[in-house]
Design an enzyme around this catalytic site. Structure first.
Site, mmCIF file in Angstrom:
data_model
loop_
_atom_site.group_PDB
_atom_site.id
_atom_site.type_symbol
_atom_site.label_atom_id
_atom_site.label_comp_id
_atom_site.label_asym_id
_atom_site.label_seq_id
_atom_site.Cartn_x
_atom_site.Cartn_y
_atom_site.Cartn_z
ATOM 1 N N GLY A 37 -42.278 12.527 -3.943
ATOM 2 C CA GLY A 37 -40.846 12.243 -3.805
ATOM 3 C C GLY A 37 -40.154 12.274 -5.151
ATOM 4 O O GLY A 37 -40.677 12.825 -6.125
ATOM 5 N N ASN A 38 -38.962 11.707 -5.218
ATOM 6 C CA ASN A 38 -38.265 11.596 -6.495
ATOM 7 C C ASN A 38 -37.428 10.331 -6.505
ATOM 8 O O ASN A 38 -37.351 9.618 -5.510
ATOM 9 C CB ASN A 38 -37.435 12.860 -6.785
ATOM 10 C CG ASN A 38 -36.392 13.085 -5.718
ATOM 11 O OD1 ASN A 38 -35.462 12.303 -5.573
ATOM 12 N ND2 ASN A 38 -36.554 14.157 -4.943
ATOM 13 N N TYR A 39 -36.787 10.063 -7.627
ATOM 14 C CA TYR A 39 -36.101 8.775 -7.813
ATOM 15 C C TYR A 39 -34.707 8.693 -7.188
ATOM 16 O O TYR A 39 -34.024 7.696 -7.351
ATOM 17 C CB TYR A 39 -35.981 8.465 -9.306
ATOM 18 C CG TYR A 39 -37.290 8.102 -9.959
ATOM 19 C CD1 TYR A 39 -38.074 7.079 -9.437
ATOM 20 C CD2 TYR A 39 -37.724 8.768 -11.093
ATOM 21 C CE1 TYR A 39 -39.266 6.733 -10.049
ATOM 22 C CE2 TYR A 39 -38.918 8.428 -11.703
ATOM 23 C CZ TYR A 39 -39.686 7.399 -11.177
ATOM 24 O OH TYR A 39 -40.851 7.050 -11.774
ATOM 25 N N ALA A 97 -31.412 15.433 -3.849
ATOM 26 C CA ALA A 97 -32.432 15.825 -4.818
ATOM 27 C C ALA A 97 -33.600 16.377 -3.991
ATOM 28 O O ALA A 97 -34.442 15.615 -3.523
ATOM 29 C CB ALA A 97 -32.859 14.631 -5.647
#
Ligand code: CTP
Length: 397
Positions: A209-211, A278
């Site tokens: 995943g990402n932030y 994102a």
């Protein structure tokens, strides 16, 4: 915002009348001017002194002023108001409204009202479910009255019934939405927004995943809703509370592939798209059926590129549709952003650099540069809410 809006607040005899204080406070906070009209039964639950202290206006209740015998003009109130909201509204008042039984100041005001009327019913759940109440509400709706659905109370939810007056915060949201639909600059437009991160599954318990928190995308959705647009929000995994609006249509997705399918199928019916998500650029070749075990010296993952959603929509776009992308860069920000603007056929790209303090992931502020084919404009560090306003006003002028 309800800046300058003149609101007649009708209060009737229900225990929920105490919530009228919060409602008044919230309406005034939004910039509205509030004039209370209360029924005799309403005064049994809440005193006019409390109400006039909150609204800074004498409360209207009787046809005549007890002190000097002067007449209270319901006709003038009907002309003064931008909207009338009756909250709480009892079964009895609904019935009187539906049948024109003008035996108190509130009903005469309603019958003279030139502005739209909203009611927030409040009653026992059996009374609410009764055919008479339902028929009266239907009659009123046919005449253009907006019914603000009651919430399910704590008992009511288990009994599959409802009757408890909607919370003041939600009533205010509905009033704002009501004005946005009628007067908002973007009324009639449908805007696609992708937001949040994507999760690419590795095995039943892990993902890449990402932030991204989804904050910027939700701020953009909020701004479009405040301006009266319908919003198609395609949202990756996100823990934030979503705006309460019937103009908002949310599709929850997890992976880049799911986001791609949702966004590309929704875009043709939209007038504009804002690609704020994102999105993962790579996804695991396969998702293991069972939890990957801690074995061997190294774990090698094979990743395949995902579809570029913004680029796909850029290719689909007709001359009547507009597309805005985002670029979060760590170096050579300007040249990368300009290259993305061209490659993805965007009309605008919003660039933020992770090198700027207060910009990017998981914070409430952002510092962005807005790039179009003709112009580059750097905005100061401000809240994501204010950034959203600036972006929307420039993207859809
Ligand atoms: N984007 C998208 N689908 C993807 C990747 C990106 O829709 N699979 C969109 C993002 O929502 C954003 C814009 O494209 O509006 C730019 O995203 P970014 O990650 O900065 O660009 P990439 O094209 O992925 O380029 P790179 O990662 O090499 O910087």
């Amino acid at each position: 915002m309800l800046k300058g809006k003149k609101i007649v607040l009708g209060i009737t005899g229900s225990i929920a009348a105490y919530k009228a204080c919060t409602l008044i406070r919230l309406l005034i906070k939004q910039g509205a001017e509030v004039q209370v009209v209360i029924t005799p039964a309403g005064k049994e639950f809440i005193t006019p002194i409390t109400l006039s202290a909150l609204t800074h206006k004498p409360v209207v209740s009787e046809f005549f002023n007890q002190r000097d015998g002067s007449w209270h003009s319901h006709v003038d109130l009907g002309l003064w108001a931008d909207a009338m909201i009756i909250a709480p509204c009892t079964a009895s008042t609904l019935g009187k409204m539906a049948h024109g039984i003008a035996d108190n100041m509130l009903i005469t005001t309603y019958l003279s009202m030139k502005a739209p009327v909203l009611v927030a019913p409040a009653m026992d759940l059996d009374m609410y479910a009764h055919a008479s109440t339902q028929d009266n509400m239907q009659l009123l709706q046919q005449r253009g009255v907006t019914i603000i659905e009651p919430g399910s109370g704590f008992l009511a939810s288990t009994l599959e019934g409802k009757g408890r007056m909607q919370e003041p915060e939600i009533i205010v949201e509905e009033i704002k939405e009501f004005f946005a639909r009628r007067e908002g600059r973007l009324r009639g437009q449908r805007i696609l927004i992708t937001a949040g991160p994507t999760y690419e599954k590795l095995d039943p318990v892990r993902f890449i995943g990402n932030y991204s928190s989804g904050k910027m995308g939700i701020a953009l959705a909020n701004e479009c809703l405040a301006q009266g647009a319908d919003v198609e929000l395609v949202l990756g995994p996100c823990a934030l509370e979503l705006p309460h609006s019937t103009l908002l249509h949310t599709t929850h997705v997890e992976s880049a592939a799911e986001m791609y399918h949702a966004a590309t199928s929704l875009f043709p019916a939209c007038s504009a798209g804002i690609m704020c998500a994102a999105v993962a650029d790579f996804t695991p070749d396969t998702c293991a059926e069972e939890k990957i075990k801690r074995e061997g010296e190294q774990l090698v993952l094979h990743l395949n590129p995902t579809q570029d959603i913004a680029a796909a929509i850029g290719n689909m776009k007709t001359i009547n549709q507009k597309l805005c992308g985002f670029a979060l860069e760590t170096h050579d920000a300007m040249s990368h952003a300009k290259e993305k603007l061209q490659r993805k056929h965007l009309d605008m790209i919003v660039m933020n650099s992770l090198q700027d303090a207060g910009a990017g992931f998981r914070v409430n502020t952002n510092k962005v540069t807005i790039i179009t084919p003709d112009e580059v404009e750097s905005l100061p560090l401000q809240s994501k809410t204010d950034v959203a306003k600036e972006i929307i006003n420039r993207f859809i002028p």
